[in-house]
Design a protein around this motif. Structure first.
Motif, short mmCIF file in Angstrom:
data_model
loop_
_atom_site.label_atom_id
_atom_site.label_comp_id
_atom_site.label_asym_id
_atom_site.label_seq_id
_atom_site.Cartn_x
_atom_site.Cartn_y
_atom_site.Cartn_z
N LEU A 106 -5.60 -7.38 9.87
CA LEU A 106 -4.24 -6.63 9.18
C LEU A 106 -3.84 -7.29 8.60
O LEU A 106 -2.75 -7.25 7.09
CB LEU A 106 -2.96 -5.86 10.36
CG LEU A 106 -1.98 -4.87 9.88
CD1 LEU A 106 -2.15 -3.86 9.38
CD2 LEU A 106 -1.14 -5.14 11.65
N GLN A 107 -3.37 -8.34 8.66
CA GLN A 107 -2.74 -9.67 7.58
C GLN A 107 -3.43 -9.42 6.47
O GLN A 107 -2.91 -9.50 5.32
CB GLN A 107 -2.59 -10.87 8.26
CG GLN A 107 -2.17 -10.95 8.73
CD GLN A 107 -2.10 -12.19 10.77
OE1 GLN A 107 -2.34 -13.27 10.23
NE2 GLN A 107 -1.87 -12.12 11.80
N GLY A 127 5.12 -10.48 11.99
CA GLY A 127 5.16 -8.58 12.84
C GLY A 127 3.78 -8.41 13.83
O GLY A 127 4.15 -7.83 14.68
N HIS A 128 2.90 -9.19 13.86
CA HIS A 128 1.59 -9.18 14.08
C HIS A 128 0.32 -9.89 14.14
O HIS A 128 -0.46 -10.23 13.49
CB HIS A 128 0.56 -7.32 13.52
CG HIS A 128 1.77 -6.57 13.37
ND1 HIS A 128 1.51 -5.17 14.49
CD2 HIS A 128 2.69 -5.91 13.03
CE1 HIS A 128 2.22 -4.62 14.51
NE2 HIS A 128 3.01 -4.45 13.04
N ASP A 172 -2.63 -10.02 14.78
CA ASP A 172 -4.25 -9.22 13.92
C ASP A 172 -4.39 -9.41 12.86
O ASP A 172 -3.85 -9.24 11.65
CB ASP A 172 -3.23 -7.97 14.02
CG ASP A 172 -4.25 -6.88 13.54
OD1 ASP A 172 -5.46 -7.09 13.19
OD2 ASP A 172 -4.15 -5.60 13.73
N LEU A 210 3.46 -9.33 7.56
CA LEU A 210 2.68 -8.73 8.45
C LEU A 210 2.15 -9.70 10.08
O LEU A 210 2.00 -9.77 10.78
CB LEU A 210 0.73 -7.80 8.12
CG LEU A 210 0.82 -6.46 7.55
CD1 LEU A 210 0.25 -6.27 6.51
CD2 LEU A 210 1.63 -5.85 8.55
N ARG A 211 1.44 -10.76 9.82
CA ARG A 211 2.12 -12.12 9.18
C ARG A 211 2.74 -12.03 11.27
O ARG A 211 2.68 -12.02 12.24
CB ARG A 211 1.54 -13.86 9.35
CG ARG A 211 1.50 -14.87 10.08
CD ARG A 211 1.30 -16.11 9.48
NE ARG A 211 0.21 -16.78 9.05
CZ ARG A 211 -0.55 -16.88 8.24
NH1 ARG A 211 0.10 -17.62 7.71
NH2 ARG A 211 -1.56 -17.15 7.50
N GLU A 271 -2.03 4.25 12.75
CA GLU A 271 -1.21 3.88 12.80
C GLU A 271 -0.68 2.34 12.01
O GLU A 271 0.72 1.37 11.38
CB GLU A 271 -0.22 3.66 14.11
CG GLU A 271 -0.42 4.87 15.06
CD GLU A 271 0.52 4.24 16.64
OE1 GLU A 271 0.39 3.39 16.46
OE2 GLU A 271 -0.33 4.78 17.31
N ASP A 272 -1.94 1.91 11.54
CA ASP A 272 -2.26 0.20 11.14
C ASP A 272 -1.68 0.68 9.46
O ASP A 272 -1.45 -0.68 8.94
CB ASP A 272 -3.74 -0.36 11.95
CG ASP A 272 -3.67 -0.89 12.75
OD1 ASP A 272 -2.73 -1.13 13.32
OD2 ASP A 272 -4.90 -0.98 13.54
N THR A 331 1.44 0.62 9.40
CA THR A 331 2.30 -0.89 9.53
C THR A 331 1.50 -1.60 8.21
O THR A 331 3.06 -2.09 7.65
CB THR A 331 1.67 -1.79 10.67
OG1 THR A 331 2.27 -0.57 11.84
CG2 THR A 331 2.44 -3.49 10.57
#
Length: 193
Positions: free
Chosen positions: A53-54, A46-47, A50, A43-44, A143-144, A147
């Protein structure tokens, strides 16, 4: 259990080393510790901006440590544990990672799941009905959550170096501080007239 400090959360995350998603280790090929690190690292990558999210990726499966074998309830348990410390968005993403698996089983039935994830899908409710899928799609975090789920499914690689847990302490402190400030701003003031 409610986590009230980053130190408590770090202790719990460190306790994931050597803890598996099944007592007999017949499930996923990495322990909960490595799975958490791999999911968060994906996640880090790709985003990178955020952090919530991570962090959701890092903590999404702690419910499996808190109540081993509770495949249907582990997401809710983890979400409740982290909400006071990390806030509503992280908690909601953690809660939704199972729903996202069910949603993807409906919309992308041929996508690969680990053998253990395919097995637990059944006790988690299986593929969503069209009504459940439509409801999930309306969730502002859908969506998140998808992901997160995709990183969750990919973060099960034996021997992959995804860093060390201490690397996440600062990010956890940052998210906890953001959440604490938001709570403080939402509290009504009690100033005299």
């Amino acid at each position: 259990m409610e986590l009230r400090s980053v130190e408590e959360l770090m202790d719990l995350l460190h306790a994931c080393r050597g803890a598996w998603d099944t007592p007999d280790r017949s499930g996923d090929p990495v322990d909960l510790h490595d799975h958490a690190l791999q999911t968060a690292a994906l996640l880090r990558r790709g985003h990178p901006a955020d952090k919530e999210l991570q962090v959701a990726g890092l903590v999404h499966d702690i419910g499996q440590l808190l109540r081993p074998g509770d495949y249907a309830g582990h997401a809710d348990l983890a979400a409740e544990a982290v909400q006071p410390l990390l806030g509503e968005r992280v908690s909601r993403l953690v809660r939704l990672h199972v729903a996202a698996k069910r949603y993807l089983a409906t919309t992308s039935p041929g996508r690969g799941l680990s053998a253990q994830s395919a097995l637990t899908l059944t006790v988690q409710g299986g593929a969503m009905t069209p009504l459940e899928a439509a409801s999930f799609e309306r969730d502002p975090y859908a969506e998140d959550a998808i992901t997160l789920r995709q990183a969750d499914d990919a973060g099960k690689v034996v021997g992959l170096d995804a860093g060390v847990m201490e690397d996440w302490r600062t990010v956890l402190e940052l998210v906890a501080t953001w959440h604490s400030r938001l709570k403080a701003e939402d509290r009504p003031t009690t100033r005299g007239r």
